[in-house]
Design a protein around this motif. Structure first.
Motif, PDB file in Angstrom:
ATOM      1  N   GLN A  93      -4.938  13.753  -4.466  1.00 39.92           N
ATOM      2  CA  GLN A  93      -3.613  13.400  -3.960  1.00 39.92           C
ATOM      3  C   GLN A  93      -2.776  12.742  -5.054  1.00 39.92           C
ATOM      4  OE1 GLN A  93      -2.724  14.640  -1.235  1.00 39.92           O
ATOM      5  NE2 GLN A  93      -0.824  13.615  -0.700  1.00 39.92           N
ATOM      6  N   ARG A  94      -3.389  11.929  -5.861  1.00 38.14           N
ATOM      7  CA  ARG A  94      -2.662  11.319  -6.983  1.00 38.14           C
ATOM      8  C   ARG A  94      -2.186  12.393  -7.966  1.00 38.14           C
ATOM      9  NH1 ARG A  94      -6.646   6.124  -7.661  1.00 38.14           N
ATOM     10  NH2 ARG A  94      -5.651   4.904  -6.015  1.00 38.14           N
ATOM     11  N   ALA A  95      -3.042  13.364  -8.243  1.00 39.57           N
ATOM     12  CA  ALA A  95      -2.658  14.467  -9.133  1.00 39.57           C
ATOM     13  C   ALA A  95      -1.541  15.290  -8.491  1.00 39.57           C
ATOM     14  CB  ALA A  95      -3.867  15.343  -9.447  1.00 39.57           C
ATOM     15  N   TRP A  96      -1.640  15.512  -7.190  1.00 49.03           N
ATOM     16  CA  TRP A  96      -0.606  16.266  -6.482  1.00 49.03           C
ATOM     17  C   TRP A  96       0.738  15.535  -6.565  1.00 49.03           C
ATOM     18  CZ3 TRP A  96       2.523  14.988  -2.401  1.00 49.03           C
ATOM     19  CH2 TRP A  96       3.315  16.028  -1.909  1.00 49.03           C
ATOM     20  N   ILE A  97       0.728  14.219  -6.418  1.00 51.81           N
ATOM     21  CA  ILE A  97       1.968  13.434  -6.505  1.00 51.81           C
ATOM     22  C   ILE A  97       2.616  13.622  -7.875  1.00 51.81           C
ATOM     23  CG2 ILE A  97       2.901  11.075  -6.590  1.00 51.81           C
ATOM     24  CD1 ILE A  97       0.721  10.383  -4.458  1.00 51.81           C
ATOM     25  N   THR A  98       1.807  13.600  -8.921  1.00 54.01           N
ATOM     26  CA  THR A  98       2.331  13.813 -10.268  1.00 54.01           C
ATOM     27  C   THR A  98       2.940  15.209 -10.382  1.00 54.01           C
ATOM     28  OG1 THR A  98       0.743  12.270 -11.221  1.00 54.01           O
ATOM     29  CG2 THR A  98       1.711  13.890 -12.716  1.00 54.01           C
ATOM     30  N   LEU A  99       2.233  16.220  -9.888  1.00 53.60           N
ATOM     31  CA  LEU A  99       2.754  17.594  -9.909  1.00 53.60           C
ATOM     32  C   LEU A  99       4.067  17.668  -9.151  1.00 53.60           C
ATOM     33  CD1 LEU A  99       2.462  20.741 -10.262  1.00 53.60           C
ATOM     34  CD2 LEU A  99       1.401  20.664  -7.997  1.00 53.60           C
ATOM     35  N   ARG A 100       4.095  17.139  -7.925  1.00 49.39           N
ATOM     36  CA  ARG A 100       5.303  17.175  -7.095  1.00 49.39           C
ATOM     37  C   ARG A 100       6.479  16.526  -7.824  1.00 49.39           C
ATOM     38  NH1 ARG A 100       5.511  12.738  -2.738  1.00 49.39           N
ATOM     39  NH2 ARG A 100       5.807  11.632  -4.707  1.00 49.39           N
ATOM     40  N   ASP A 101       6.245  15.332  -8.346  1.00 48.41           N
ATOM     41  CA  ASP A 101       7.330  14.595  -9.002  1.00 48.41           C
ATOM     42  C   ASP A 101       7.851  15.338 -10.223  1.00 48.41           C
ATOM     43  OD1 ASP A 101       7.090  12.674  -7.043  1.00 48.41           O
ATOM     44  OD2 ASP A 101       6.099  11.201  -8.340  1.00 48.41           O
ATOM     45  N   GLN A 102       6.957  15.863 -11.040  1.00 49.61           N
ATOM     46  CA  GLN A 102       7.399  16.586 -12.234  1.00 49.61           C
ATOM     47  C   GLN A 102       8.105  17.883 -11.863  1.00 49.61           C
ATOM     48  OE1 GLN A 102       3.924  16.831 -14.750  1.00 49.61           O
ATOM     49  NE2 GLN A 102       4.120  14.696 -15.388  1.00 49.61           N
ATOM     50  N   ASP A 103       7.588  18.567 -10.869  1.00 50.75           N
ATOM     51  CA  ASP A 103       8.202  19.817 -10.431  1.00 50.75           C
ATOM     52  C   ASP A 103       9.608  19.564  -9.894  1.00 50.75           C
ATOM     53  OD1 ASP A 103       8.137  22.614 -10.048  1.00 50.75           O
ATOM     54  OD2 ASP A 103       7.488  22.374  -7.963  1.00 50.75           O
ATOM     55  N   CYS A 104       9.748  18.551  -9.064  1.00 53.10           N
ATOM     56  CA  CYS A 104      11.056  18.270  -8.469  1.00 53.10           C
ATOM     57  C   CYS A 104      12.020  17.643  -9.477  1.00 53.10           C
ATOM     58  CB  CYS A 104      10.894  17.415  -7.221  1.00 53.10           C
ATOM     59  SG  CYS A 104      10.035  18.322  -5.890  1.00 53.10           S
ATOM     60  N   ASP A 105      11.500  16.925 -10.467  1.00 50.07           N
ATOM     61  CA  ASP A 105      12.357  16.452 -11.561  1.00 50.07           C
ATOM     62  C   ASP A 105      12.903  17.640 -12.347  1.00 50.07           C
ATOM     63  OD1 ASP A 105      11.987  13.805 -10.850  1.00 50.07           O
ATOM     64  OD2 ASP A 105      10.530  13.377 -12.454  1.00 50.07           O
ATOM     65  N   VAL A 107      13.467  20.644 -11.101  1.00 50.78           N
ATOM     66  CA  VAL A 107      14.483  21.250 -10.238  1.00 50.78           C
ATOM     67  C   VAL A 107      15.792  20.466 -10.347  1.00 50.78           C
ATOM     68  CG1 VAL A 107      15.112  21.655  -7.811  1.00 50.78           C
ATOM     69  CG2 VAL A 107      12.848  22.324  -8.650  1.00 50.78           C
ATOM     70  N   TYR A 108      15.682  19.145 -10.329  1.00 51.41           N
ATOM     71  CA  TYR A 108      16.872  18.299 -10.477  1.00 51.41           C
ATOM     72  C   TYR A 108      17.555  18.564 -11.820  1.00 51.41           C
ATOM     73  CZ  TYR A 108      19.834  14.135 -10.552  1.00 51.41           C
ATOM     74  OH  TYR A 108      20.905  13.280 -10.608  1.00 51.41           O
ATOM     75  N   ALA A 109      16.769  18.601 -12.884  1.00 48.47           N
ATOM     76  CA  ALA A 109      17.331  18.833 -14.226  1.00 48.47           C
ATOM     77  C   ALA A 109      18.021  20.195 -14.303  1.00 48.47           C
ATOM     78  CB  ALA A 109      16.243  18.719 -15.291  1.00 48.47           C
ATOM     79  N   PHE A 110      17.410  21.197 -13.694  1.00 46.57           N
ATOM     80  CA  PHE A 110      17.990  22.537 -13.692  1.00 46.57           C
ATOM     81  C   PHE A 110      19.364  22.535 -13.021  1.00 46.57           C
ATOM     82  CE2 PHE A 110      18.524  26.689 -11.548  1.00 46.57           C
ATOM     83  CZ  PHE A 110      18.601  27.497 -12.669  1.00 46.57           C
ATOM     84  N   ASN A 111      19.509  21.697 -11.988  1.00 43.67           N
ATOM     85  CA  ASN A 111      20.749  21.635 -11.218  1.00 43.67           C
ATOM     86  C   ASN A 111      21.646  20.468 -11.611  1.00 43.67           C
ATOM     87  OD1 ASN A 111      20.545  23.744  -8.896  1.00 43.67           O
ATOM     88  ND2 ASN A 111      18.514  22.836  -9.057  1.00 43.67           N
ATOM     89  N   ALA A 112      21.324  19.780 -12.696  1.00 41.02           N
ATOM     90  CA  ALA A 112      22.000  18.529 -13.055  1.00 41.02           C
ATOM     91  C   ALA A 112      23.490  18.672 -13.310  1.00 41.02           C
ATOM     92  CB  ALA A 112      21.325  17.895 -14.271  1.00 41.02           C
ATOM     93  N   ASP A 113      23.941  19.836 -13.672  1.00 41.48           N
ATOM     94  CA  ASP A 113      25.365  20.001 -13.972  1.00 41.48           C
ATOM     95  C   ASP A 113      26.208  20.259 -12.719  1.00 41.48           C
ATOM     96  OD1 ASP A 113      25.023  19.613 -16.697  1.00 41.48           O
ATOM     97  OD2 ASP A 113      24.654  21.744 -17.063  1.00 41.48           O
ATOM     98  N   GLY A 114      25.571  20.380 -11.585  1.00 46.02           N
ATOM     99  CA  GLY A 114      26.320  20.690 -10.368  1.00 46.02           C
ATOM    100  C   GLY A 114      26.152  19.631  -9.302  1.00 46.02           C
ATOM    101  N   THR A 115      26.896  19.799  -8.235  1.00 48.39           N
ATOM    102  CA  THR A 115      26.826  18.837  -7.135  1.00 48.39           C
ATOM    103  C   THR A 115      25.613  19.057  -6.240  1.00 48.39           C
ATOM    104  OG1 THR A 115      28.219  20.233  -5.746  1.00 48.39           O
ATOM    105  CG2 THR A 115      29.332  18.526  -7.062  1.00 48.39           C
ATOM    106  N   SER A 116      24.879  20.119  -6.463  1.00 53.96           N
ATOM    107  CA  SER A 116      23.728  20.418  -5.604  1.00 53.96           C
ATOM    108  C   SER A 116      22.431  19.783  -6.103  1.00 53.96           C
ATOM    109  CB  SER A 116      23.545  21.937  -5.491  1.00 53.96           C
ATOM    110  OG  SER A 116      23.170  22.473  -6.749  1.00 53.96           O
TER     111      SER A 116
END
Length: 142
Positions: A93-105, A107-116
């Motif tokens: 679960q700790r490893a999964w949390i790291t994966l989730r956080d990095q994956d979603c970070d 996604v955020y970076a990919f969309n960082a230039d927009g309002t979405s």
């Protein structure tokens, strides 16, 4: 035995800590924010945050059930390897949390230039939590 701390989304949305975002979740109707027809980016982000919080809460409950089940079966002797499995579940679960956080970070970076960007990250967190909840239910027959 170490117990894994409650998982949280561990992020802020629009400068609000998760606790404040959750408090707003309870207050959406009073503020006339209908998530079914959220009009502004802020409303959509807040509603996405609510969905992510709800998915995270369900994941936490499911994780605790799986961990409790493993500990109980180890204690009553019905499973000879459940004590090890409980420790492995914590590590997983700790490893999964790291994966989730990095994956979603990402996604955020990919969309960082927009309002979405906030909505995209919340969607990522929601999807990961829902998928992990299904996995735990399936793996541990919950």
């Amino acid at each position: 035995m170490k117990v894994l701390p409650r998982l949280s989304l561990g992020m802020a949305l629009a400068g609000l800590p998760l606790a404040a975002a959750h408090a707003q979740h309870l207050d959406r109707a009073a503020k006339s924010i209908d998530c079914a027809i959220a009009a502004s980016t802020m409303e959509r982000d807040l509603c996405a945050s609510d969905r992510a919080s709800d998915a995270d809460a369900l994941l936490n409950t499911t994780y605790r059930q799986a961990h409790r089940q493993l500990r109980q079966q180890a204690a009553d002797g019905s499973c000879t390897h459940c004590a090890d499995a409980a420790q492995q579940l914590i590590a997983a679960q700790r490893a999964w949390i790291t994966l989730r956080d990095q994956d979603c970070d990402a996604v955020y970076a990919f969309n960082a230039d927009g309002t979405s960007r906030n909505g995209a990250k919340m969607h990522c967190l929601t999807t990961h939590a829902q998928d992990r909840t299904r996995q735990l239910r399936d793996f541990y027959e919950l």
